[in-house]
Design an enzyme around this catalytic site. Sequence first.
Site, PDB file in Angstrom:
ATOM      1  N   CYS A  23       0.815  -1.213   0.000  1.00  0.00           N
ATOM      2  CA  CYS A  23       0.000   0.000   0.000  1.00  0.00           C
ATOM      3  C   CYS A  23       0.851   1.267   0.000  1.00  0.00           C
ATOM      4  O   CYS A  23       0.448   2.290  -0.527  1.00  0.00           O
ATOM      5  CB  CYS A  23      -0.934   0.021   1.203  1.00  0.00           C
ATOM      6  SG  CYS A  23      -2.222  -1.235   1.126  1.00  0.00           S
ATOM      7  N   HIS A  68     -12.597   7.973 -10.584  1.00  0.00           N
ATOM      8  CA  HIS A  68     -11.688   7.730 -11.701  1.00  0.00           C
ATOM      9  C   HIS A  68     -10.580   8.777 -11.729  1.00  0.00           C
ATOM     10  O   HIS A  68     -10.235   9.321 -12.776  1.00  0.00           O
ATOM     11  CB  HIS A  68     -12.439   7.667 -13.033  1.00  0.00           C
ATOM     12  CG  HIS A  68     -13.184   6.377 -13.191  1.00  0.00           C
ATOM     13  ND1 HIS A  68     -14.364   6.139 -12.548  1.00  0.00           N
ATOM     14  CD2 HIS A  68     -12.892   5.258 -13.886  1.00  0.00           C
ATOM     15  CE1 HIS A  68     -14.785   4.921 -12.852  1.00  0.00           C
ATOM     16  NE2 HIS A  68     -13.912   4.358 -13.659  1.00  0.00           N
ATOM     17  N   GLU A 136     -13.238   2.057   2.487  1.00  0.00           N
ATOM     18  CA  GLU A 136     -12.166   1.836   1.512  1.00  0.00           C
ATOM     19  C   GLU A 136     -12.243   0.421   0.940  1.00  0.00           C
ATOM     20  O   GLU A 136     -11.901   0.187  -0.212  1.00  0.00           O
ATOM     21  CB  GLU A 136     -10.810   2.060   2.172  1.00  0.00           C
ATOM     22  CG  GLU A 136      -9.659   2.018   1.193  1.00  0.00           C
ATOM     23  CD  GLU A 136      -8.353   2.415   1.825  1.00  0.00           C
ATOM     24  OE1 GLU A 136      -7.990   3.602   1.746  1.00  0.00           O
ATOM     25  OE2 GLU A 136      -7.706   1.526   2.421  1.00  0.00           O
TER      26      GLU A 136
END
Length: 193
Positions: A23, A68, A136
């Site tokens: 991550c 996006h 998330e």
Amino acid sequence: MIIRKMFKFENAHIVRGCSTVKCRSSLHGHSYRVELLFESNFLDNGQMVYDFGLMKQNMKDLVESFDHAIALWSGDATEYVEDMKKHSQRWVELPVSPSAEQFSRVIYLMIDKLLSLVKGSNGEKEVKLHSVIVHETQTGYAQCFREDAYSEAMGSIALEKIFFSQAVKESWYNASLYEDMLENKHFVNPKDV
């Protein structure tokens, strides 16, 4: 009474400094769900706390600014930030790392500011942002309350330090939405949506 409106967006980020190696070292994405929770002790002329239809305008535009797009931290390596901006039309640059916790704080501050500038037209009264939940993953979320959003201990977030790409701004119904918010211009809820 508390009401909730959910929005969704797809976003890519890197969370520098976190414990999970993949991550903190690799660009990756998530399918986020964002819950905005509002509260009031009053109901409007439609016997609602706040018409959900009103949330499909500026509030939706602010949350979907991240859709996006790449969320960038201004404290990351300059070369990385500039390369991402060069290779992506849709990006948002934040003064904090784009963790779920910081996303919830950023979104809270933006929606709280917008709500403070809205003038109701259908009897909306004393509507306050209760909290923001940012999912998330399917199993993990962060929930931000007012004291978290404005917490110096968690790091101050200045709205003036949040930047949106031109492509993001052009996707808003009002392309000057964020500048209008920063200039404290008032927004009037339409009578019909």
